[in-house]
Design a protein around this motif. Sequence first.
Motif, PDB file in Angstrom:
ATOM      1  N   TYR A 177       0.869  -1.169   0.000  1.00  0.00           N
ATOM      2  CA  TYR A 177       0.000   0.000   0.000  1.00  0.00           C
ATOM      3  C   TYR A 177       0.911   1.226   0.000  1.00  0.00           C
ATOM      4  O   TYR A 177       1.830   1.323   0.813  1.00  0.00           O
ATOM      5  CB  TYR A 177      -0.899  -0.002   1.237  1.00  0.00           C
ATOM      6  N   ARG A 210       1.453   5.680  -1.479  1.00  0.00           N
ATOM      7  CA  ARG A 210       0.927   6.950  -1.980  1.00  0.00           C
ATOM      8  C   ARG A 210       1.937   7.481  -2.982  1.00  0.00           C
ATOM      9  O   ARG A 210       3.142   7.458  -2.711  1.00  0.00           O
ATOM     10  CB  ARG A 210       0.828   7.988  -0.856  1.00  0.00           C
ATOM     11  N   ASP A 213      -2.610   2.074  -4.510  1.00  0.00           N
ATOM     12  CA  ASP A 213      -2.546   3.495  -4.199  1.00  0.00           C
ATOM     13  C   ASP A 213      -3.673   3.822  -3.222  1.00  0.00           C
ATOM     14  O   ASP A 213      -4.846   3.758  -3.584  1.00  0.00           O
ATOM     15  CB  ASP A 213      -2.681   4.291  -5.495  1.00  0.00           C
ATOM     16  N   ILE A 214      -3.325   4.204  -1.993  1.00  0.00           N
ATOM     17  CA  ILE A 214      -4.372   4.448  -0.992  1.00  0.00           C
ATOM     18  C   ILE A 214      -5.131   5.743  -1.253  1.00  0.00           C
ATOM     19  O   ILE A 214      -6.218   5.932  -0.712  1.00  0.00           O
ATOM     20  CB  ILE A 214      -3.825   4.419   0.450  1.00  0.00           C
ATOM     21  N   TRP A 215      -4.591   6.637  -2.065  1.00  0.00           N
ATOM     22  CA  TRP A 215      -5.326   7.853  -2.407  1.00  0.00           C
ATOM     23  C   TRP A 215      -6.359   7.579  -3.483  1.00  0.00           C
ATOM     24  O   TRP A 215      -7.308   8.335  -3.640  1.00  0.00           O
ATOM     25  CB  TRP A 215      -4.383   8.939  -2.870  1.00  0.00           C
ATOM     26  N   ASP A 253      -7.877   4.464  -3.710  1.00  0.00           N
ATOM     27  CA  ASP A 253      -8.711   3.353  -3.241  1.00  0.00           C
ATOM     28  C   ASP A 253      -9.097   3.577  -1.781  1.00  0.00           C
ATOM     29  O   ASP A 253      -8.310   3.303  -0.870  1.00  0.00           O
ATOM     30  CB  ASP A 253      -7.937   2.045  -3.400  1.00  0.00           C
ATOM     31  N   PRO A 254     -10.311   4.088  -1.525  1.00  0.00           N
ATOM     32  CA  PRO A 254     -10.732   4.377  -0.148  1.00  0.00           C
ATOM     33  C   PRO A 254     -10.722   3.144   0.761  1.00  0.00           C
ATOM     34  O   PRO A 254     -10.422   3.253   1.949  1.00  0.00           O
ATOM     35  CB  PRO A 254     -12.151   4.925  -0.300  1.00  0.00           C
ATOM     36  N   ALA A 303      -7.182   2.642   1.860  1.00  0.00           N
ATOM     37  CA  ALA A 303      -6.818   3.639   2.874  1.00  0.00           C
ATOM     38  C   ALA A 303      -7.398   3.254   4.233  1.00  0.00           C
ATOM     39  O   ALA A 303      -6.724   3.372   5.260  1.00  0.00           O
ATOM     40  CB  ALA A 303      -7.310   5.016   2.451  1.00  0.00           C
ATOM     41  N   VAL A 360      -5.274   0.449   5.666  1.00  0.00           N
ATOM     42  CA  VAL A 360      -3.994   0.948   6.183  1.00  0.00           C
ATOM     43  C   VAL A 360      -4.205   1.639   7.525  1.00  0.00           C
ATOM     44  O   VAL A 360      -3.427   1.429   8.473  1.00  0.00           O
ATOM     45  CB  VAL A 360      -3.320   1.877   5.151  1.00  0.00           C
ATOM     46  N   ARG A 361      -5.261   2.437   7.630  1.00  0.00           N
ATOM     47  CA  ARG A 361      -5.558   3.073   8.929  1.00  0.00           C
ATOM     48  C   ARG A 361      -5.850   2.038  10.009  1.00  0.00           C
ATOM     49  O   ARG A 361      -5.432   2.181  11.151  1.00  0.00           O
ATOM     50  CB  ARG A 361      -6.736   4.038   8.787  1.00  0.00           C
ATOM     51  N   GLU A 410      -2.447   6.828   8.143  1.00  0.00           N
ATOM     52  CA  GLU A 410      -2.258   6.314   6.780  1.00  0.00           C
ATOM     53  C   GLU A 410      -0.759   6.220   6.479  1.00  0.00           C
ATOM     54  O   GLU A 410      -0.249   6.815   5.547  1.00  0.00           O
ATOM     55  CB  GLU A 410      -2.969   7.202   5.769  1.00  0.00           C
ATOM     56  N   VAL A 450       2.521   4.789   5.078  1.00  0.00           N
ATOM     57  CA  VAL A 450       2.929   3.944   3.966  1.00  0.00           C
ATOM     58  C   VAL A 450       4.440   4.031   3.815  1.00  0.00           C
ATOM     59  O   VAL A 450       5.041   5.010   4.254  1.00  0.00           O
ATOM     60  CB  VAL A 450       2.229   4.359   2.655  1.00  0.00           C
TER      61      VAL A 450
END
Length: 132
Positions: free
Chosen positions: A62, A64, A88-90, A92-93, A96, A99-100, A107, A109
Amino acid sequence: MRSWWIAALVLVAAGAAVVVRLVRGEPGEALVAALAGLLAVVLFSPLAFPRRPDRDRPVTVYYRPGCLYCLRLRAALGARAGRARWVDIWADPEAAAYVRSVNGGDETVPTVVVDGVPRTNPAPALVRGALR
């Protein structure tokens, strides 16, 4: 849609640097600024990270776009980076949120999942070993 805003910002800044150097009559420095800007645009764009949609990869990373730690990991993996799934966590909500959930609400990464175990900013050697 993949995140391109950082790359666009870098492109604008590099373009401004090139124009300033050309106005000053420094064509050599303008060329260097243009080449450095193009390299930075590629590094800060989603192009620096392989896009692998299938979920059967042994490693999921994961990231950014523009994250220096992510770029460091990508560079350290070299050709093996294509074996991992890059998310890409930006863009793909759900990614994200995942990851949180594994980083105490942050977030942070790169977050790398190897054998179902998430690791935050792991050593590149660990990830390379998992991609063999």
